[in-house]
Design a protein around this motif. Structure first.
Motif, PDB file in Angstrom:
ATOM      1  N   GLY A  94       9.803  33.133 -65.777  1.00 53.15           N
ATOM      2  CA  GLY A  94      10.368  34.604 -64.997  1.00 53.15           C
ATOM      3  C   GLY A  94      11.767  34.996 -65.135  1.00 53.15           C
ATOM      4  N   ALA A  95      12.745  34.159 -65.318  1.00 51.71           N
ATOM      5  CA  ALA A  95      14.001  34.466 -65.147  1.00 51.71           C
ATOM      6  C   ALA A  95      14.476  35.401 -66.455  1.00 51.71           C
ATOM      7  CB  ALA A  95      14.980  33.119 -65.355  1.00 51.71           C
ATOM      8  N   VAL A  96      15.285  36.560 -66.024  1.00 51.29           N
ATOM      9  CA  VAL A  96      15.552  37.521 -67.114  1.00 51.29           C
ATOM     10  C   VAL A  96      16.983  37.268 -67.501  1.00 51.29           C
ATOM     11  CG1 VAL A  96      15.656  39.945 -67.710  1.00 51.29           C
ATOM     12  CG2 VAL A  96      14.227  39.018 -66.028  1.00 51.29           C
ATOM     13  N   LEU A  97      17.109  37.118 -68.669  1.00 61.73           N
ATOM     14  CA  LEU A  97      18.848  37.220 -69.305  1.00 61.73           C
ATOM     15  C   LEU A  97      18.956  38.357 -70.203  1.00 61.73           C
ATOM     16  CD1 LEU A  97      21.284  35.480 -69.375  1.00 61.73           C
ATOM     17  CD2 LEU A  97      20.313  34.145 -71.155  1.00 61.73           C
ATOM     18  N   SER A  98      20.188  38.718 -69.814  1.00 59.78           N
ATOM     19  CA  SER A  98      20.508  40.229 -70.816  1.00 59.78           C
ATOM     20  C   SER A  98      21.770  39.755 -71.767  1.00 59.78           C
ATOM     21  CB  SER A  98      20.694  41.293 -70.056  1.00 59.78           C
ATOM     22  OG  SER A  98      21.703  41.129 -69.174  1.00 59.78           O
ATOM     23  N   GLU A  99      22.206  40.803 -72.423  1.00 55.93           N
ATOM     24  CA  GLU A  99      23.548  40.728 -73.402  1.00 55.93           C
ATOM     25  C   GLU A  99      23.166  39.763 -74.452  1.00 55.93           C
ATOM     26  OE1 GLU A  99      25.825  42.864 -73.285  1.00 55.93           O
ATOM     27  OE2 GLU A  99      24.868  43.588 -71.157  1.00 55.93           O
ATOM     28  N   SER A 100      23.393  40.436 -75.726  1.00 56.02           N
ATOM     29  CA  SER A 100      22.787  39.565 -76.932  1.00 56.02           C
ATOM     30  C   SER A 100      23.633  38.239 -77.119  1.00 56.02           C
ATOM     31  CB  SER A 100      22.984  40.411 -77.977  1.00 56.02           C
ATOM     32  OG  SER A 100      24.075  40.736 -78.264  1.00 56.02           O
ATOM     33  N   ASN A 101      25.135  38.194 -76.945  1.00 50.55           N
ATOM     34  CA  ASN A 101      25.609  36.952 -77.269  1.00 50.55           C
ATOM     35  C   ASN A 101      25.495  35.897 -76.006  1.00 50.55           C
ATOM     36  OD1 ASN A 101      26.363  38.230 -79.600  1.00 50.55           O
ATOM     37  ND2 ASN A 101      28.379  38.526 -78.784  1.00 50.55           N
ATOM     38  N   ALA A 102      25.270  36.407 -75.003  1.00 48.29           N
ATOM     39  CA  ALA A 102      24.765  35.350 -73.838  1.00 48.29           C
ATOM     40  C   ALA A 102      23.483  34.720 -73.982  1.00 48.29           C
ATOM     41  CB  ALA A 102      24.916  36.161 -72.647  1.00 48.29           C
ATOM     42  N   ILE A 103      22.582  35.693 -74.686  1.00 45.52           N
ATOM     43  CA  ILE A 103      21.281  35.029 -74.869  1.00 45.52           C
ATOM     44  C   ILE A 103      21.173  34.087 -76.072  1.00 45.52           C
ATOM     45  CG2 ILE A 103      18.928  35.740 -75.744  1.00 45.52           C
ATOM     46  CD1 ILE A 103      19.235  38.552 -74.501  1.00 45.52           C
ATOM     47  N   ILE A 104      22.087  34.481 -77.084  1.00 40.32           N
ATOM     48  CA  ILE A 104      21.856  33.426 -78.140  1.00 40.32           C
ATOM     49  C   ILE A 104      22.652  32.044 -77.745  1.00 40.32           C
ATOM     50  CG2 ILE A 104      21.555  35.216 -79.989  1.00 40.32           C
ATOM     51  CD1 ILE A 104      24.410  35.207 -81.028  1.00 40.32           C
ATOM     52  N   VAL A 105      23.744  32.297 -77.091  1.00 46.66           N
ATOM     53  CA  VAL A 105      24.456  30.932 -76.572  1.00 46.66           C
ATOM     54  C   VAL A 105      23.262  30.033 -75.690  1.00 46.66           C
ATOM     55  CG1 VAL A 105      26.239  30.005 -75.160  1.00 46.66           C
ATOM     56  CG2 VAL A 105      26.765  32.058 -76.669  1.00 46.66           C
ATOM     57  N   TYR A 106      22.661  30.812 -74.878  1.00 45.18           N
ATOM     58  CA  TYR A 106      21.556  30.071 -74.008  1.00 45.18           C
ATOM     59  C   TYR A 106      20.576  29.280 -75.037  1.00 45.18           C
ATOM     60  CZ  TYR A 106      17.851  29.125 -71.141  1.00 45.18           C
ATOM     61  OH  TYR A 106      16.712  28.487 -70.608  1.00 45.18           O
ATOM     62  N   LEU A 107      20.139  30.244 -76.105  1.00 46.06           N
ATOM     63  CA  LEU A 107      18.937  29.658 -76.870  1.00 46.06           C
ATOM     64  C   LEU A 107      19.723  28.393 -77.771  1.00 46.06           C
ATOM     65  CD1 LEU A 107      17.314  33.092 -78.037  1.00 46.06           C
ATOM     66  CD2 LEU A 107      16.496  31.580 -76.303  1.00 46.06           C
TER      67      LEU A 107
END
Length: 203
Positions: A64-77
């Motif tokens: 259920g956690a939400v993550l935004s900002e494209s570059n932050a998301i792809i670093v996480y993934l």
């Protein structure tokens, strides 16, 4: 990550597509939810409850956690994958390009594309700085890619994912890539590396 995450994005947005590409490239289960940005899809109460900033992309993780900002998301993934260098300096070089993309590339190339393609504005009505600074960004990339296969060195990283998204659409913003041989060759390498194929046109 066995349960699928949910990606909320506009299929015409390079920022959203980069998230989709990284998830697919790394075999991360994901469900895509279309958000009609020009139609106000990021301004609904339901969307604003997920991201009060009213922007795509976002991902909702299985917990259920939400993550935004494209570059932050792809670093996480991509954490722990070959898309992120292990050594500190190469990793910093990757991040350097990712920060530059959001500050010196996307605000000109992507914004000019949006105004021409989605808002149907005439080129002569646009701020000339969009064309000038977008061309500056392309020239810097061309010089860099004339010396290395990828932006942060000889291996594909998230820097390339971040920057290929709107660069391969640049002609839709009025930027002719015919004179940028190194960029065009690099686009092909990144498309092959991600398995996304050549750009087929706007959504």
């Amino acid at each position: 990550m066995s349960e699928p995450l949910t990606i909320y994005g506009d299929p015409g947005s390079g920022n959203c597509l980069k998230v989709k590409w990284v998830a697919a490239h790394l075999g991360i289960p994901a469900v895509w939810r279309d958000v009609d940005v020009p139609g106000g899809g990021t301004r609904t109460p339901e969307f604003l409850a997920l991201n009060p900033a009213g922007r795509v992309p976002i991902v909702v993780l299985p917990d259920g956690a939400v993550l935004s900002e494209s570059n932050a998301i792809i670093v996480y993934l991509a954490e722990g994958s070959a898309l992120i260098p292990e050594a500190a300096l190469p990793r910093a070089r990757m991040l350097q390009w990712m920060f530059w993309e959001q500050y010196s590339h996307e605000p000109y190339i992507a914004v000019r594309r949006y105004q021409l393609h989605y808002l149907k504005r005439a080129p002569e009505d646009l701020d000339p700085k969009l064309a000038e600074r977008g061309a500056d960004a392309l020239r810097l990339m061309e010089r860099t890619l004339a010396c290395s296969a990828f932006l942060a060195g000889e291996a594909m990283t998230l820097a390339d994912v971040a920057l290929v998204a709107y660069t391969r659409m640049a002609h839709e913003g009025g930027f002719d890539l015919a004179g940028y041989g190194a960029i065009r060759a690099w686009i092909g390498r990144v498309e092959d590396g991600l398995g996304i194929g050549p750009y087929a046109g706007p959504a």
